[in-house]
Design a protein around this motif. Sequence first.
Motif, PDB file in Angstrom:
ATOM      1  N   MET A 157       0.837  -1.173   0.000  1.00  0.00           N
ATOM      2  CA  MET A 157       0.000   0.000   0.000  1.00  0.00           C
ATOM      3  C   MET A 157       0.886   1.242   0.000  1.00  0.00           C
ATOM      4  N   TYR A 158       0.477   2.216  -0.770  1.00  0.00           N
ATOM      5  CA  TYR A 158       1.227   3.447  -0.906  1.00  0.00           C
ATOM      6  C   TYR A 158       0.488   4.604  -0.262  1.00  0.00           C
ATOM      7  N   PHE A 159       1.263   5.606   0.127  1.00  0.00           N
ATOM      8  CA  PHE A 159       0.713   6.880   0.528  1.00  0.00           C
ATOM      9  C   PHE A 159       1.572   7.936  -0.132  1.00  0.00           C
ATOM     10  N   ALA A 160       0.923   8.914  -0.730  1.00  0.00           N
ATOM     11  CA  ALA A 160       1.642  10.022  -1.347  1.00  0.00           C
ATOM     12  C   ALA A 160       0.931  11.318  -0.997  1.00  0.00           C
ATOM     13  N   ALA A 161       1.707  12.337  -0.681  1.00  0.00           N
ATOM     14  CA  ALA A 161       1.150  13.639  -0.345  1.00  0.00           C
ATOM     15  C   ALA A 161       2.061  14.733  -0.872  1.00  0.00           C
ATOM     16  N   LEU A 162       1.455  15.864  -1.132  1.00  0.00           N
ATOM     17  CA  LEU A 162       2.198  17.063  -1.504  1.00  0.00           C
ATOM     18  C   LEU A 162       2.155  18.024  -0.328  1.00  0.00           C
ATOM     19  N   LEU A 163       3.291  18.587   0.028  1.00  0.00           N
ATOM     20  CA  LEU A 163       3.357  19.649   1.024  1.00  0.00           C
ATOM     21  C   LEU A 163       3.880  20.885   0.315  1.00  0.00           C
ATOM     22  N   ALA A 164       3.074  21.918   0.262  1.00  0.00           N
ATOM     23  CA  ALA A 164       3.457  23.165  -0.388  1.00  0.00           C
ATOM     24  C   ALA A 164       3.633  24.235   0.680  1.00  0.00           C
ATOM     25  N   ARG A 165       4.792  24.891   0.649  1.00  0.00           N
ATOM     26  CA  ARG A 165       5.048  25.956   1.622  1.00  0.00           C
ATOM     27  C   ARG A 165       4.367  27.232   1.161  1.00  0.00           C
ATOM     28  N   THR A 166       3.699  27.893   2.103  1.00  0.00           N
ATOM     29  CA  THR A 166       3.018  29.152   1.826  1.00  0.00           C
ATOM     30  C   THR A 166       3.457  30.167   2.877  1.00  0.00           C
ATOM     31  N   GLU A 167       2.956  31.388   2.746  1.00  0.00           N
ATOM     32  CA  GLU A 167       3.242  32.417   3.760  1.00  0.00           C
ATOM     33  C   GLU A 167       2.729  32.000   5.124  1.00  0.00           C
ATOM     34  N   ASP A 168       1.655  31.212   5.136  1.00  0.00           N
ATOM     35  CA  ASP A 168       1.011  30.820   6.392  1.00  0.00           C
ATOM     36  C   ASP A 168       1.476  29.467   6.915  1.00  0.00           C
ATOM     37  N   GLY A 169       2.491  28.890   6.309  1.00  0.00           N
ATOM     38  CA  GLY A 169       2.959  27.570   6.730  1.00  0.00           C
ATOM     39  C   GLY A 169       2.824  26.583   5.587  1.00  0.00           C
ATOM     40  N   TRP A 170       2.610  25.332   5.922  1.00  0.00           N
ATOM     41  CA  TRP A 170       2.524  24.274   4.925  1.00  0.00           C
ATOM     42  C   TRP A 170       1.074  23.918   4.645  1.00  0.00           C
ATOM     43  N   GLU A 171       0.778  23.657   3.372  1.00  0.00           N
ATOM     44  CA  GLU A 171      -0.517  23.131   2.970  1.00  0.00           C
ATOM     45  C   GLU A 171      -0.284  21.730   2.436  1.00  0.00           C
ATOM     46  N   ALA A 172      -1.129  20.806   2.838  1.00  0.00           N
ATOM     47  CA  ALA A 172      -0.976  19.417   2.396  1.00  0.00           C
ATOM     48  C   ALA A 172      -2.146  19.016   1.512  1.00  0.00           C
ATOM     49  N   SER A 173      -1.838  18.154   0.572  1.00  0.00           N
ATOM     50  CA  SER A 173      -2.889  17.534  -0.231  1.00  0.00           C
ATOM     51  C   SER A 173      -2.447  16.124  -0.566  1.00  0.00           C
ATOM     52  N   GLU A 195      11.665  26.942 -10.256  1.00  0.00           N
ATOM     53  CA  GLU A 195      11.927  26.287 -11.535  1.00  0.00           C
ATOM     54  C   GLU A 195      13.171  25.396 -11.493  1.00  0.00           C
ATOM     55  N   ASP A 196      13.779  25.248 -10.319  1.00  0.00           N
ATOM     56  CA  ASP A 196      14.963  24.391 -10.193  1.00  0.00           C
ATOM     57  C   ASP A 196      14.603  22.952 -10.524  1.00  0.00           C
ATOM     58  N   ASP A 197      15.611  22.181 -10.921  1.00  0.00           N
ATOM     59  CA  ASP A 197      15.414  20.755 -11.140  1.00  0.00           C
ATOM     60  C   ASP A 197      15.011  20.093  -9.825  1.00  0.00           C
ATOM     61  N   GLU A 204       5.758  29.816  -6.603  1.00  0.00           N
ATOM     62  CA  GLU A 204       6.995  29.083  -6.883  1.00  0.00           C
ATOM     63  C   GLU A 204       7.812  28.797  -5.628  1.00  0.00           C
ATOM     64  N   ASP A 205       7.138  28.644  -4.501  1.00  0.00           N
ATOM     65  CA  ASP A 205       7.818  28.302  -3.260  1.00  0.00           C
ATOM     66  C   ASP A 205       8.055  26.789  -3.211  1.00  0.00           C
ATOM     67  N   THR A 206       8.664  26.314  -2.169  1.00  0.00           N
ATOM     68  CA  THR A 206       9.036  24.916  -2.020  1.00  0.00           C
ATOM     69  C   THR A 206       7.819  24.001  -1.971  1.00  0.00           C
ATOM     70  N   VAL A 207       7.915  22.908  -2.722  1.00  0.00           N
ATOM     71  CA  VAL A 207       6.913  21.848  -2.673  1.00  0.00           C
ATOM     72  C   VAL A 207       7.652  20.539  -2.435  1.00  0.00           C
ATOM     73  N   LEU A 208       7.142  19.748  -1.521  1.00  0.00           N
ATOM     74  CA  LEU A 208       7.692  18.430  -1.243  1.00  0.00           C
ATOM     75  C   LEU A 208       6.673  17.377  -1.642  1.00  0.00           C
ATOM     76  N   VAL A 209       7.129  16.363  -2.353  1.00  0.00           N
ATOM     77  CA  VAL A 209       6.309  15.199  -2.632  1.00  0.00           C
ATOM     78  C   VAL A 209       6.827  14.108  -1.711  1.00  0.00           C
ATOM     79  N   LEU A 210       5.968  13.591  -0.867  1.00  0.00           N
ATOM     80  CA  LEU A 210       6.342  12.539   0.080  1.00  0.00           C
ATOM     81  C   LEU A 210       5.639  11.253  -0.339  1.00  0.00           C
TER      82      LEU A 210
END
Length: 175
Positions: free
Chosen positions: A1-17, A63-65, A41-47
């Motif tokens: 079983m997999y779990f995948a989430a996106l964490l996007a950094r915003t001015e107010d902290g992190w938003e997850a989806s 736009e970084d790799d 274009e702030d930091t996004v993490l794919v977990l």
Amino acid sequence: MYFAALLARTEDGWEASDTELDDVETLSDLTDLARDASVDEDTVLVLIEQEDAWFGVVRLDGEDDPRIYVSDASAAARSSYGEILLTDELLGREPGDDGADLDSLDLDGTEDGEPDDDEDGAGSDASVPHGPVGDSEILDDLGVSEKELRILDAEDALSSIAEALGASEVLETVR
């Protein structure tokens, strides 16, 4: 079983989806998905995690790799989502290296659907190392040092990362 989430950094902290990876076939597809979640274009993490076998982190800054870390390349190579992260560059191979054909692996980690009778894994792709690969400093500036990242247990790695980022509550809402 997999779990995948996106964490996007915003001015107010992190938003997850949470994210479905069913339509993601390449690292480029995953990168596009993450960039779509980016705010200014702030930091996004794919977990990504697969049960207790392995976890991966993909980081995009503008736009970084993408920067990638996979906790156990050998385990990830036996899964379709891990295969997306294990690029030739990440594994230190020349593109098109015939000895490195991850497509020949079934999702259960065996070649051509035959059981792997070698308990030491000798029947698996020898070009994929056991253990971590990628940018182990991927989260240094976000509060997870290289040493901390390398010792995380696949079972609770994403929760530990989210806690260090101050995003554990938002991650749990999508888990």
